[in-house]
Scaffold this active site. Structure first.
Site, PDB file in Angstrom:
ATOM      1  N   CYS A   1     -83.922 -64.769 -61.722  1.00  0.00           N
ATOM      2  CA  CYS A   1     -84.001 -65.662 -60.565  1.00  0.00           C
ATOM      3  C   CYS A   1     -85.177 -66.617 -60.698  1.00  0.00           C
ATOM      4  O   CYS A   1     -86.288 -66.223 -60.980  1.00  0.00           O
ATOM      5  CB  CYS A   1     -84.138 -64.779 -59.335  1.00  0.00           C
ATOM      6  SG  CYS A   1     -84.850 -65.568 -57.934  1.00  0.00           S
TER       7      CYS A   1
ATOM      8  N   GLU B   1     -81.706 -72.497 -56.521  1.00  0.00           N
ATOM      9  CA  GLU B   1     -80.670 -71.986 -57.419  1.00  0.00           C
ATOM     10  C   GLU B   1     -79.627 -71.168 -56.656  1.00  0.00           C
ATOM     11  O   GLU B   1     -79.945 -70.496 -55.673  1.00  0.00           O
ATOM     12  CB  GLU B   1     -81.291 -71.061 -58.466  1.00  0.00           C
ATOM     13  CG  GLU B   1     -82.257 -71.754 -59.388  1.00  0.00           C
ATOM     14  CD  GLU B   1     -82.858 -70.788 -60.418  1.00  0.00           C
ATOM     15  OE1 GLU B   1     -83.761 -71.210 -61.130  1.00  0.00           O
ATOM     16  OE2 GLU B   1     -82.420 -69.623 -60.470  1.00  0.00           O
TER      17      GLU B   1
ATOM     18  N   CYS C   1     -91.353 -61.868 -61.508  1.00  0.00           N
ATOM     19  CA  CYS C   1     -90.346 -62.792 -60.987  1.00  0.00           C
ATOM     20  C   CYS C   1     -90.741 -64.249 -61.194  1.00  0.00           C
ATOM     21  O   CYS C   1     -91.861 -64.651 -60.869  1.00  0.00           O
ATOM     22  CB  CYS C   1     -90.152 -62.516 -59.501  1.00  0.00           C
ATOM     23  SG  CYS C   1     -89.073 -63.697 -58.693  1.00  0.00           S
TER      24      CYS C   1
ATOM     25  N   CYS D   1     -91.435 -68.721 -53.413  1.00  0.00           N
ATOM     26  CA  CYS D   1     -91.568 -67.458 -52.695  1.00  0.00           C
ATOM     27  C   CYS D   1     -93.042 -67.080 -52.627  1.00  0.00           C
ATOM     28  O   CYS D   1     -93.795 -67.291 -53.574  1.00  0.00           O
ATOM     29  CB  CYS D   1     -90.796 -66.347 -53.408  1.00  0.00           C
ATOM     30  SG  CYS D   1     -90.849 -64.783 -52.501  1.00  0.00           S
TER      31      CYS D   1
ATOM     32  N   CYS E   1     -94.016 -61.134 -56.624  1.00  0.00           N
ATOM     33  CA  CYS E   1     -93.692 -59.966 -57.457  1.00  0.00           C
ATOM     34  C   CYS E   1     -94.002 -60.339 -58.906  1.00  0.00           C
ATOM     35  O   CYS E   1     -93.666 -61.427 -59.364  1.00  0.00           O
ATOM     36  CB  CYS E   1     -92.224 -59.579 -57.282  1.00  0.00           C
ATOM     37  SG  CYS E   1     -91.815 -59.198 -55.575  1.00  0.00           S
TER      38      CYS E   1
ATOM     39  N   CYS F   1     -74.706 -65.560 -55.234  1.00  0.00           N
ATOM     40  CA  CYS F   1     -76.087 -65.170 -54.950  1.00  0.00           C
ATOM     41  C   CYS F   1     -76.825 -66.388 -54.401  1.00  0.00           C
ATOM     42  O   CYS F   1     -76.938 -67.407 -55.086  1.00  0.00           O
ATOM     43  CB  CYS F   1     -76.736 -64.655 -56.242  1.00  0.00           C
ATOM     44  SG  CYS F   1     -78.454 -64.200 -56.016  1.00  0.00           S
TER      45      CYS F   1
HETATM   46  S1  SF4 Z   1     -88.533 -60.812 -56.432  1.00  0.00           S
HETATM   47 FE1  SF4 Z   1     -89.242 -62.954 -56.530  1.00  0.00          FE
HETATM   48  S2  SF4 Z   1     -88.071 -64.024 -54.936  1.00  0.00           S
HETATM   49 FE2  SF4 Z   1     -87.896 -61.799 -54.519  1.00  0.00          FE
HETATM   50  S3  SF4 Z   1     -89.581 -61.359 -53.083  1.00  0.00           S
HETATM   51 FE3  SF4 Z   1     -90.386 -60.957 -55.156  1.00  0.00          FE
HETATM   52  S4  SF4 Z   1     -91.367 -62.930 -55.761  1.00  0.00           S
HETATM   53 FE4  SF4 Z   1     -90.020 -63.348 -54.004  1.00  0.00          FE
END
Ligand code: SF4
Length: 388
Positions: A372, A107, A142, A135, A139, A128
């Site tokens: 995101c 994205e 996310c 990832c 987190c 962005c």
């Molecule tokens: S916010 Fe999402 S994309 Fe960013 S480091 Fe944490 S898990 Fe990864």
């Protein structure tokens, strides 16, 4: 929503032993052209095709001799992203879902007329960028981390996100009057935030190569101080970034001002607890000066309590950092919620009473899966032929 874009001429099978043409720096190309005994001015012509005209195939490069184009085609791959989806919010934030050459999705988000979030007040178009497919950092709030890490993006796949959005904009500008004004000077994007899908500093070498290309006057021409790299807090890489000659801005995703609160949201805090992160951030600040932002997503009942104010203010003051408060964008399948606006305002006012520079960013694009990774996730779960 639209589902189309121009697909470039693919490179022939076997082409590309030297890598993708848009992963090359000026020095790389000068070295190769010298080996080929091609005149140096041909490099400048090639770069103009790549970054001024945003060409997507060798055939367009009509002022390069055919023999040189064939040689380039044999030596370099020339891949481009394909637009799988595009969504534009009523407030003009645009979200792009790109399909990469291996079928993976990433994205990119275009935020026009951004009111001085990271750079200067005259910010016009901020893009962005993503740096990884998925990832690994998980987190808890996310969408990008929900299905894990697939791979790092190559430098050209990072660079290409800028060029592809500019090509999209060029096509709009060429359409009937009233649709959109042409970009002044031909460049649309003048600010970058590296906070899309992925942990940018976990793809350090590819990211830095891409940013050198996007920063160079012969490439993207985007000033280093207009490029903000966001990290979940990879301490060794923050220290490494501090040694780079380019003056990038750094944004640290904090989201909790005590180890307990941050650890609840961000597993990376176990490896790099706040004391280590603060020391690395301080080091970055000492080396770069005035380029640090703390990102703080406000999540109802998790980190929006006033108990976070004192430690957050102390950290911001110690680092000389500004704080960006971002009300949470809910993600399908995750339990977290956005605090009421009154609670957001209370948190901001309490920080300001502590003499911290803070902004509350009621994010644009909330109605286009702004969190995101959401658009990718939805697409992967519904599109036939999506990457697994
Ligand atoms: S916010 Fe999402 S994309 Fe960013 S480091 Fe944490 S898990 Fe990864």
């Amino acid at each position: 929503m639209s589902n189309s874009t121009a697909v470039p001429t693919p490179s022939p099978p076997g082409a590309g032993s030297l890598g993708d043409i848009r992963s090359q720096t000026l020095e790389d190309l000068q070295g190769q052209f010298a080996l080929w005994k091609e005149p140096a001015y041909r490099v400048a012509q090639l770069l103009e095709w790549l970054y001024t005209h945003r060409a997507t195939g060798w055939d367009a490069m009509t002022n390069l001799p055919k023999a040189l184009r064939q040689r380039l085609q044999r030596a370099y791959s020339f891949s481009a992203v394909e637009m799988a989806r595009h969504q534009g919010a009523p407030d003009d934030t645009q979200k792009f879902l790109w399909r990469l050459s291996d079928g993976a999705f990433i994205e990119t988000v275009l935020i026009p007329a951004n009111p001085a979030l990271y750079g200067e007040a005259s910010d016009r178009h901020t893009l962005c960028l993503s740096t990884q497919v998925g990832c690994a950092y998980g987190c808890r709030f996310c969408a990008s981390g929900l299905e894990g890490w697939k791979r790092n993006l190559h430098p050209n796949e990072i660079v290409e996100q800028v060029l592809a959005v500019e090509r999209w904009h060029d096509a709009l500008a060429a359409s009937p009057p009233g649709s959109r004004p042409a970009a002044p000077g031909g460049r649309l994007v003048n600010n970058l935030v590296i906070m899309g899908m992925g942990e940018p500093l976990a793809n350090y070498d590819h990211l830095l190569r891409a940013l050198r290309i996007l920063n160079a006057p012969w490439g993207g021409g985007i000033g280093a101080r207009r490029i903000t790299i966001s990290t979940s807090g990879l301490v060794p890489q923050i220290r490494r970034l501090a040694e780079e000659p380019l003056q990038f801005r750094l944004a640290i995703s904090l989201h909790g001002a005590t180890d307990e609160t941050r650890g609840r949201l961000m597993p990376v805090n176990t490896k790099y607890p706040l004391a280590q992160l603060a020391a690395a951030a301080r080091y970055y600040q000492e080396k770069k000066g005035g380029l640090l932002t703390l990102e703080y997503i406000l999540i109802a009942g998790v980190n929006d309590g006033l108990d976070q104010i004192k430690p957050l203010a102390a950290l911001a003051r110690r680092l000389g950092a500004k704080v960006n408060l971002i009300p949470y964008n809910p993600v399908d399948g995750l339990p977290w919620a956005r605090p009421e606006e009154a609670a957001q305002d209370r948190f901001l006012a309490a920080l300001e009473r502590e003499k911290v520079t803070a902004t509350l960013r009621r994010e644009k694009g909330r109605d286009i899966d702004a969190a995101c990774g959401q658009l990718r996730l939805k697409t992967e779960r519904t599109l036939p032929g999506a990457a697994s």
